[in-house]
Design a protein around this motif. Structure first.
Motif, PDB file in Angstrom:
ATOM      1  N   LEU A  96       0.829  -1.194   0.000  1.00 57.47           N
ATOM      2  CA  LEU A  96       0.000   0.000   0.000  1.00 57.47           C
ATOM      3  C   LEU A  96       0.868   1.250   0.000  1.00 57.47           C
ATOM      4  CD1 LEU A  96      -2.757   1.302   0.122  1.00 57.47           C
ATOM      5  CD2 LEU A  96      -2.724   1.028   2.604  1.00 57.47           C
ATOM      6  N   ALA A  97       1.913   1.254   0.804  1.00 70.12           N
ATOM      7  CA  ALA A  97       2.820   2.403   0.826  1.00 70.12           C
ATOM      8  C   ALA A  97       3.492   2.582  -0.529  1.00 70.12           C
ATOM      9  CB  ALA A  97       3.864   2.219   1.925  1.00 70.12           C
ATOM     10  N   GLU A  98       3.850   1.478  -1.172  1.00 59.83           N
ATOM     11  CA  GLU A  98       4.477   1.557  -2.489  1.00 59.83           C
ATOM     12  C   GLU A  98       3.527   2.167  -3.516  1.00 59.83           C
ATOM     13  OE1 GLU A  98       6.567  -1.431  -5.792  1.00 59.83           O
ATOM     14  OE2 GLU A  98       5.876  -2.195  -3.847  1.00 59.83           O
ATOM     15  N   PHE A  99       2.243   1.758  -3.456  1.00 56.00           N
ATOM     16  CA  PHE A  99       1.257   2.311  -4.384  1.00 56.00           C
ATOM     17  C   PHE A  99       1.061   3.811  -4.150  1.00 56.00           C
ATOM     18  CE2 PHE A  99      -3.195   3.656  -4.826  1.00 56.00           C
ATOM     19  CZ  PHE A  99      -3.332   3.546  -6.205  1.00 56.00           C
ATOM     20  N   LEU A 100       0.874   4.221  -2.888  1.00 49.10           N
ATOM     21  CA  LEU A 100       0.652   5.636  -2.606  1.00 49.10           C
ATOM     22  C   LEU A 100       1.850   6.478  -2.999  1.00 49.10           C
ATOM     23  CD1 LEU A 100      -1.204   5.399   0.844  1.00 49.10           C
ATOM     24  CD2 LEU A 100      -2.182   5.935  -1.388  1.00 49.10           C
ATOM     25  N   ASP A 101       3.030   5.931  -2.858  1.00 49.34           N
ATOM     26  CA  ASP A 101       4.213   6.663  -3.280  1.00 49.34           C
ATOM     27  C   ASP A 101       4.232   6.819  -4.800  1.00 49.34           C
ATOM     28  OD1 ASP A 101       6.855   7.857  -2.550  1.00 49.34           O
ATOM     29  OD2 ASP A 101       7.580   6.251  -3.868  1.00 49.34           O
ATOM     30  N   ALA A 102       3.752   5.785  -5.520  1.00 49.42           N
ATOM     31  CA  ALA A 102       3.748   5.824  -6.983  1.00 49.42           C
ATOM     32  C   ALA A 102       2.743   6.831  -7.531  1.00 49.42           C
ATOM     33  CB  ALA A 102       3.461   4.436  -7.535  1.00 49.42           C
ATOM     34  N   VAL A 103       1.643   7.093  -6.796  1.00 48.65           N
ATOM     35  CA  VAL A 103       0.616   8.014  -7.294  1.00 48.65           C
ATOM     36  C   VAL A 103       0.677   9.359  -6.582  1.00 48.65           C
ATOM     37  CG1 VAL A 103      -0.925   6.126  -7.942  1.00 48.65           C
ATOM     38  CG2 VAL A 103      -1.104   7.124  -5.651  1.00 48.65           C
ATOM     39  N   ARG A 104       1.786   9.648  -5.940  1.00 51.76           N
ATOM     40  CA  ARG A 104       1.880  10.878  -5.154  1.00 51.76           C
ATOM     41  C   ARG A 104       1.638  12.119  -5.996  1.00 51.76           C
ATOM     42  NH1 ARG A 104       3.398  11.826  -0.245  1.00 51.76           N
ATOM     43  NH2 ARG A 104       4.090   9.661  -0.013  1.00 51.76           N
ATOM     44  N   ASP A 105       2.062  12.117  -7.248  1.00 54.22           N
ATOM     45  CA  ASP A 105       1.883  13.285  -8.108  1.00 54.22           C
ATOM     46  C   ASP A 105       0.615  13.218  -8.944  1.00 54.22           C
ATOM     47  OD1 ASP A 105       4.313  14.341  -7.216  1.00 54.22           O
ATOM     48  OD2 ASP A 105       5.461  13.233  -8.730  1.00 54.22           O
TER      49      ASP A 105
END
Length: 343
Positions: free
Chosen positions: A221-230
């Motif tokens: 989940l953290a990896e996904f949120l980091d990927a869509v941060r922008d």
């Protein structure tokens, strides 16, 4: 013969014309030749007149007695004896007002694709456990659009639709019992969710097989949120991931549902699609109407989202919603309480 009468007929055919002899039959006066029929016009449960003809009686007296007995039964019972399953299924669905659009669409699909082709020609009174079991056996042997046999889940959904429709027929007095309740189907075990562990990810990448329900762990989940941060809708992904909102609840969220000064938001509507239209109404259950507490970081994410929208107004559709795109689909509001397929 008239609209209300008792008459005799035989099945003998004139070999010269290929038509039935009827009264011209050489055996017409023989005792026991042919059979007796009755006709009558009766109203159904909607008050609409329907002409009925029944035969196979050995004597005039037997046909007359059968006619009297038929006229003595209730309009509801006559409807069950005369209405086809196709007619009832369509009227039942048209008459349901407190129903979610997605539920209506799924009911309509099961009715038109499965039920009417198999049992639509039968009357309600002719529906039995044996006939319905045979229908589900035939459906189970057919294939879906992918060329695979229909799954136990599909069969269960079809039965849910049929059971709900026949429950209504029982309540209206058209039939005495619901045969769909007693039909046995193949087992349909509910899939158990499993966590996407590194080992399961490796197995999936190697074989292509994956669990039916796989749940991300904290690291994924953290990896996904980091990927869509922008991403322009980062606040949406954050809210879905960490505050438990459903997709339809987040899509229906308005700015006046947010109280960022007190770190909370209210969920009291949902948006969904059915037949390429967007519908907005109450959440599916009363428990879904709730107030959600927000942590400080979520409040910051939502404030940042609001500032981004204020500085880039051309990229968003207006309408008071927190999460929108440039082009808004036409929305139909459905304020009534929605039911479930099995209701």
């Amino acid at each position: 013969m008239g609209g209300n009468s008792v008459f005799q007929r035989c099945g003998c055919v004139n070999p010269a014309t290929g038509r039935r002899w009827d009264r011209a039959c050489p055996r017409w006066d023989e005792k026991g030749h042919g059979s007796w029929y009755f006709t009558c016009s009766v109203p159904d449960r909607l008050g609409r007149g329907r002409r009925v003809r029944r035969g196979g009686h050995p004597t005039l007296e037997a046909a007359a007695l059968a006619r009297q007995q038929y006229l003595a039964v209730s309009a509801e019972q006559r409807t069950g004896d005369g209405w086809t399953a196709a007619r009832w299924l369509r009227q039942w669905l048209d008459g349901r007002v407190a129903i979610r659009p997605t539920t209506r669409l799924s009911h309509a699909g099961y009715i038109e694709q499965f039920l009417i082709p198999h049992i639509g020609h039968l009357t309600l009174a002719d529906l039995t456990v044996a006939r319905l079991s045979e229908m589900f056996t035939r459906i189970g042997r057919q294939t879906n659009r992918a060329g695979l046999p229909h799954t136990p889940s599909t069969l269960a959904h079809v039965r849910t639709t049929l059971r709900a429709a026949l429950n209504a027929a029982v309540r209206d007095g058209l039939i005495d019992g619901n045969p769909a309740r007693h039909v046995e189907l193949p087992a349909n075990p509910r899939p158990r969710p499993v966590v996407w562990t590194p080992a399961r990810v490796t197995a999936w990448q190697a074989t292509g097989a994956r669990p039916r329900i796989a749940v991300w762990g904290p690291a994924m989940l953290a990896e996904f949120l980091d990927a869509v941060r922008d991403d322009r809708l980062f606040a949406l992904w954050w809210l879905l991931a960490l505050r438990g909102l459903r997709r339809g609840e987040a899509a229906a969220l308005r700015w006046d549902d947010l109280d960022l000064d007190h770190s909370e938001l209210d969920v009291h509507r949902a948006r969904t699609t059915a037949g390429y239209q967007v519908f907005e109404g109450l959440p599916k259950t009363d428990a879904s109407r709730r107030t959600v507490a927000l942590d400080k970081h979520t409040v910051k994410v939502l404030r940042d989202h609001r500032r981004q929208r204020a500085t880039d107004t051309g990229a968003w559709a207006d309408g008071g919603y927190v999460f929108t795109v440039r082009t808004a689909a036409r929305c139909i509001r459905t304020p009534s309480r929605a039911g479930s397929p099995g209701s």
